[in-house]
Scaffold this motif. Structure first.
Motif, PDB file in Angstrom:
ATOM      1  N   CYS A  65      33.437  23.986  46.540  1.00 51.77           N
ATOM      2  CA  CYS A  65      34.855  23.868  46.217  1.00 51.77           C
ATOM      3  C   CYS A  65      35.686  24.489  47.331  1.00 51.77           C
ATOM      4  O   CYS A  65      36.688  23.928  47.752  1.00 51.77           O
ATOM      5  CB  CYS A  65      35.077  24.570  44.876  1.00 51.77           C
ATOM      6  SG  CYS A  65      36.693  25.240  44.665  1.00 51.77           S
ATOM      7  N   ARG A 106      37.441  27.209  47.300  1.00 53.78           N
ATOM      8  CA  ARG A 106      38.630  28.015  46.960  1.00 53.78           C
ATOM      9  C   ARG A 106      38.293  29.510  46.892  1.00 53.78           C
ATOM     10  O   ARG A 106      39.183  30.346  46.875  1.00 53.78           O
ATOM     11  CB  ARG A 106      39.242  27.523  45.646  1.00 53.78           C
ATOM     12  CG  ARG A 106      39.955  26.171  45.805  1.00 53.78           C
ATOM     13  CD  ARG A 106      40.749  25.803  44.580  1.00 53.78           C
ATOM     14  NE  ARG A 106      41.389  24.508  44.717  1.00 53.78           N
ATOM     15  CZ  ARG A 106      42.662  24.315  45.094  1.00 53.78           C
ATOM     16  NH1 ARG A 106      43.437  25.337  45.365  1.00 53.78           N
ATOM     17  NH2 ARG A 106      43.149  23.097  45.174  1.00 53.78           N
ATOM     18  N   GLY A 107      37.006  29.808  46.801  1.00 52.67           N
ATOM     19  CA  GLY A 107      36.567  31.191  46.999  1.00 52.67           C
ATOM     20  C   GLY A 107      36.805  32.169  45.863  1.00 52.67           C
ATOM     21  O   GLY A 107      36.941  33.374  46.116  1.00 52.67           O
ATOM     22  N   CYS A 108      36.847  31.720  44.608  1.00 51.67           N
ATOM     23  CA  CYS A 108      37.036  32.669  43.503  1.00 51.67           C
ATOM     24  C   CYS A 108      35.852  33.636  43.446  1.00 51.67           C
ATOM     25  O   CYS A 108      34.697  33.220  43.581  1.00 51.67           O
ATOM     26  CB  CYS A 108      37.174  31.936  42.176  1.00 51.67           C
ATOM     27  SG  CYS A 108      38.544  30.781  42.191  1.00 51.67           S
ATOM     28  N   PHE A 143      34.222  35.230  41.185  1.00 54.50           N
ATOM     29  CA  PHE A 143      33.223  35.293  40.120  1.00 54.50           C
ATOM     30  C   PHE A 143      32.469  33.979  39.927  1.00 54.50           C
ATOM     31  O   PHE A 143      31.785  33.786  38.935  1.00 54.50           O
ATOM     32  CB  PHE A 143      33.934  35.627  38.794  1.00 54.50           C
ATOM     33  CG  PHE A 143      35.057  34.667  38.535  1.00 54.50           C
ATOM     34  CD1 PHE A 143      34.821  33.504  37.850  1.00 54.50           C
ATOM     35  CD2 PHE A 143      36.325  34.911  39.048  1.00 54.50           C
ATOM     36  CE1 PHE A 143      35.828  32.584  37.677  1.00 54.50           C
ATOM     37  CE2 PHE A 143      37.343  33.995  38.875  1.00 54.50           C
ATOM     38  CZ  PHE A 143      37.093  32.834  38.185  1.00 54.50           C
ATOM     39  N   PRO A 155      29.869  27.849  42.061  1.00 55.37           N
ATOM     40  CA  PRO A 155      30.116  26.810  43.065  1.00 55.37           C
ATOM     41  C   PRO A 155      30.742  27.370  44.336  1.00 55.37           C
ATOM     42  O   PRO A 155      30.588  26.811  45.417  1.00 55.37           O
ATOM     43  CB  PRO A 155      31.093  25.850  42.366  1.00 55.37           C
ATOM     44  CG  PRO A 155      30.829  26.028  40.925  1.00 55.37           C
ATOM     45  CD  PRO A 155      30.428  27.481  40.765  1.00 55.37           C
ATOM     46  N   ASN A 156      31.399  28.511  44.204  1.00 62.50           N
ATOM     47  CA  ASN A 156      31.999  29.159  45.363  1.00 62.50           C
ATOM     48  C   ASN A 156      30.920  29.509  46.394  1.00 62.50           C
ATOM     49  O   ASN A 156      31.148  29.485  47.594  1.00 62.50           O
ATOM     50  CB  ASN A 156      32.721  30.414  44.873  1.00 62.50           C
ATOM     51  CG  ASN A 156      33.249  31.256  45.999  1.00 62.50           C
ATOM     52  OD1 ASN A 156      33.693  30.725  46.979  1.00 62.50           O
ATOM     53  ND2 ASN A 156      33.183  32.553  45.842  1.00 62.50           N
ATOM     54  N   GLU A 160      33.721  19.670  41.055  1.00 63.25           N
ATOM     55  CA  GLU A 160      34.493  20.868  40.690  1.00 63.25           C
ATOM     56  C   GLU A 160      35.976  20.552  40.770  1.00 63.25           C
ATOM     57  O   GLU A 160      36.806  21.184  40.135  1.00 63.25           O
ATOM     58  CB  GLU A 160      34.168  22.010  41.666  1.00 63.25           C
ATOM     59  CG  GLU A 160      33.268  23.069  41.109  1.00 63.25           C
ATOM     60  CD  GLU A 160      31.924  22.528  40.678  1.00 63.25           C
ATOM     61  OE1 GLU A 160      31.646  22.572  39.468  1.00 63.25           O
ATOM     62  OE2 GLU A 160      31.159  22.036  41.517  1.00 63.25           O
ATOM     63  N   THR A 172      41.383  21.526  39.296  1.00 60.38           N
ATOM     64  CA  THR A 172      42.208  22.734  39.284  1.00 60.38           C
ATOM     65  C   THR A 172      43.618  22.302  38.896  1.00 60.38           C
ATOM     66  O   THR A 172      43.958  21.112  38.968  1.00 60.38           O
ATOM     67  CB  THR A 172      42.299  23.389  40.679  1.00 60.38           C
ATOM     68  OG1 THR A 172      42.810  22.423  41.586  1.00 60.38           O
ATOM     69  CG2 THR A 172      40.957  23.913  41.139  1.00 60.38           C
ATOM     70  N   GLU A 207      41.763  30.516  33.774  1.00 58.02           N
ATOM     71  CA  GLU A 207      41.279  31.885  34.045  1.00 58.02           C
ATOM     72  C   GLU A 207      42.244  32.997  33.645  1.00 58.02           C
ATOM     73  O   GLU A 207      41.864  33.904  32.937  1.00 58.02           O
ATOM     74  CB  GLU A 207      40.833  32.118  35.510  1.00 58.02           C
ATOM     75  CG  GLU A 207      40.139  30.962  36.223  1.00 58.02           C
ATOM     76  CD  GLU A 207      38.937  30.353  35.528  1.00 58.02           C
ATOM     77  OE1 GLU A 207      38.716  30.640  34.355  1.00 58.02           O
ATOM     78  OE2 GLU A 207      38.243  29.546  36.167  1.00 58.02           O
ATOM     79  N   LYS A 247      42.582  29.696  44.224  1.00 61.07           N
ATOM     80  CA  LYS A 247      42.760  28.795  43.084  1.00 61.07           C
ATOM     81  C   LYS A 247      44.197  28.285  42.991  1.00 61.07           C
ATOM     82  O   LYS A 247      44.445  27.185  42.525  1.00 61.07           O
ATOM     83  CB  LYS A 247      42.379  29.524  41.788  1.00 61.07           C
ATOM     84  CG  LYS A 247      42.215  28.587  40.611  1.00 61.07           C
ATOM     85  CD  LYS A 247      41.794  29.330  39.390  1.00 61.07           C
ATOM     86  CE  LYS A 247      40.324  29.419  39.245  1.00 61.07           C
ATOM     87  NZ  LYS A 247      39.707  28.182  38.755  1.00 61.07           N
TER      88      LYS A 247
HETATM   89  S1  SF4 Z   1      36.338  28.910  39.889  1.00 65.92           S
HETATM   90 FE1  SF4 Z   1      36.797  26.755  40.282  1.00 65.92          FE
HETATM   91  S2  SF4 Z   1      38.370  26.855  41.858  1.00 65.92           S
HETATM   92 FE2  SF4 Z   1      37.358  28.824  41.900  1.00 65.92          FE
HETATM   93  S3  SF4 Z   1      35.721  28.676  43.435  1.00 65.92           S
HETATM   94 FE3  SF4 Z   1      34.846  28.159  41.445  1.00 65.92          FE
HETATM   95  S4  SF4 Z   1      34.957  25.936  41.292  1.00 65.92           S
HETATM   96 FE4  SF4 Z   1      36.373  26.586  42.893  1.00 65.92          FE
END
Ligand code: SF4
Length: 521
Positions: A230, A232-234, A236, A239-240, A274, A317, A349, A363
């Motif tokens: 994805c 976006r680097g969240c 927690f 997929p990040n 995602e 998102t 979130e 995000k």
């Molecule tokens: S929470 Fe969603 S927007 Fe954030 S890194 Fe993960 S997949 Fe991407």
């Protein structure tokens, strides 16, 4: 019965191996514990279609990907049903790979189920079915007369749970594999088969597009991956860990759609991503041309095999929707054609700009954290206008979370009250706390009145919205009688449980009213 011997046997917990009567949404039931979901009912719901040699008719998508990659490199691998595992093991079996989504029951899904039952006054005891079905697989392996011949490796999105639980050895797991399979997985497997000493916990690198090949075994729910990662680097999010968004080429997508329709006999293809509206993007900004081309290609491919066939997608998102509402509208003309309604998940979130800034700045991009609550409200409105029903998750228990953050969540919830969104409150529980206290770690959140109020309000809103969507949830259940029974039972239980939450909520509000005048006195 034929006996299937393969050098590499791939399987998964029954909860994930099953296509849950044809509706992947019904699969959420797998988070119910033993006290609610007895063995007989579980067996009826979590059936797994298989051939006489134990190999499956459809599989979890990730496992189909692993199988395809191994076979393309000449390995002798097959996916077998967890219920047929015993007869699939033989003297020639050298390795068993288990794909797990929540093997230890540490996921958000198990956490929210605990809250839901507890707040509805329903007894919670035993393991969530998904975790129990993972243990069942391990038990079958551990008592196999061939156990000394093969190694057991656990992979999939929740493989980390096995390692972090500290129970790996006790469970009989030799290796834990985390990350994407295609780049590093084959060499890891080869090393094990050749008897080399490999790390017990292995972190694989993200695959390049050139490493990814189409599935051969159809996937549960008609899943076809269109992007990976994805970017976006969240802080927690799993997929990040996959790094920047990578878009799967059209040819692979088309091939997988055909495998699912022709071999899997599936009618709805879930274009998994995602962030669907960022297919083909190089950075944060969407690439509308690519998204529309993908949608058109997928739509035409499914229609080639039947007018009734449809396409769906699963995640977005909020930010990308607000960035290009016109793209959303155009895609909806294909996915939600003729007023068809589908679900789409959105990780809301939090309503707190402070937490967005600290843990998931990406995000909100290209918007600023302070704009995020407005972005969420606007995005859900746009999706609703285009016939998407949103499943929106909101996380509690971020490190350093304050009462102000929960107040911001309550404010956002209030702004969502007239929108079509199922708001699920999810607990972020550090594994260490789970290991020490199990689900009682979740009780601590319920004991806090403000958090309890938020959880209850989110659940009331969720159950209200679910009542409107029960038909959509059970729509894909293949047996019409079971579909009708599930629909009636679903509506009935949603209403009863919602009333219990409302009762609890008025108790919380009464407590406030009692406390505030006393404090003022
Ligand atoms: S929470 Fe969603 S927007 Fe954030 S890194 Fe993960 S997949 Fe991407």
């Amino acid at each position: 019965m034929e006996r299937g011997f393969h050098e590499i046997v791939l399987t998964s917990e029954a909860a994930i191996a099953s296509d849950t009567l044809g509706s992947s949404l019904v699969g959420f039931i797998s988070a119910l514990p033993e006290s609610v979901l007895g063995d007989t009912l579980a067996k009826m719901i979590f059936k797994v279609g298989s051939y006489p040699d134990g190999t499956v008719k459809r599989a979890p998508y990730g496992l189909s990907k692993v199988e395809a990659k191994l076979k393309s490199l000449g390995f002798d691998a097959a996916i077998v049903s967890p219920y047929e595992l015993k007869k699939s093991l033989g003297p020639g079996t050298k390795l068993v790979g288990i794909y797990t989504m929540d093997g230890m029951g540490y996921s958000y899904g198990s956490g929210i189920t605990y809250w839901m039952l507890k707040l509805a006054g329903i007894k919670y005891s035993g393991l969530p079915f998904i975790a129990k079905s993972f243990r069942n697989v391990l038990e079958t392996l551990n008592v196999s007369p061939y156990r000394n011949n093969f190694k057991v490796i656990v992979g999939g999105p929740a493989s980390w749970q096995v390692y972090d639980s500290g129970l790996r050895k006790e469970l009989g797991v030799d290796y834990v594999f985390e990350g994407e399979f295609e780049k590093d997985g084959p060499a890891f497997i080869r090393g094990i088969l050749q008897g080399q000493k490999m790390p017990e916990m292995f972190y694989a690198r993200p695959a390049g597009i050139e490493d990814i090949i189409p599935i051969e075994t159809p996937s549960n729910g008609g899943l076809v991956e269109v992007t990976r990662g994805c970017g976006r680097g969240c802080a927690f999010c799993t997929p990040n860990l996959s790094g920047m968004i990578r878009s799967i080429p059209f040819e692979i997508i088309q091939k997988e759609i055909e495998v699912n329709i022709l071999m899997g006999k599936l009618k709805d293809i879930n274009l998994h991503s995602e962030e669907y509206f960022r297919y083909g993007a190089n950075g944060i900004d969407p690439n509308p041309e690519k998204v529309l081309k993908l949608t058109e290609i997928a739509y035409k491919t499914v229609k080639k095999y039947g007018k009734e066939n449809t396409i769906s997608t699963d995640f977005t998102t909020a930010a990308v929707v607000v960035q290009n509402p016109n793209l959303v509208k155009k895609v909806a003309e294909y996915i939600n054609e003729g007023g068809r309604k589908t679900f789409i998940e959105m990780g809301i979130e939090t309503g707190s700009p402070k937490l967005i800034e600290r843990y998931m700045k990406g995000k909100a991009l290209p918007y600023r954290p302070v704009q995020y609550p407005d972005v969420v409200v606007q995005a859900i409105g746009t999706l609703n206008d285009n016939n998407w029903f949103v499943v929106g998750t909101m996380i509690l228990n971020f490190p350093d979370e304050t009462d102000e953050d929960i107040m911001a969540n309550l404010e956002l919830l209030d702004r969502l009250k007239d929108l079509k969104v199922v708001t699920f409150p999810l607990p972020l529980v550090p594994v260490a706390a789970f290991r020490k206290k199990g689900f009682t770690a979740l009780d601590e959140m319920l004991e806090d009145p403000l958090r309890r109020e938020f959880i209850l309000k989110a659940l009331v809103k969720a159950f209200d919205s679910l009542k409107e969507t029960t038909k959509m949830v059970v729509d894909n259940v293949s047996n019409p009688l079971v579909r009708m029974l599930m629909y009636r039972f679903g509506l009935f239980s949603l209403e009863i449980i919602k009333k219990k939450y409302e009762g609890q909520l008025s108790m919380v509000e009464r407590q406030y009213n009692d406390v505030i005048p006393n404090e003022m006195a």
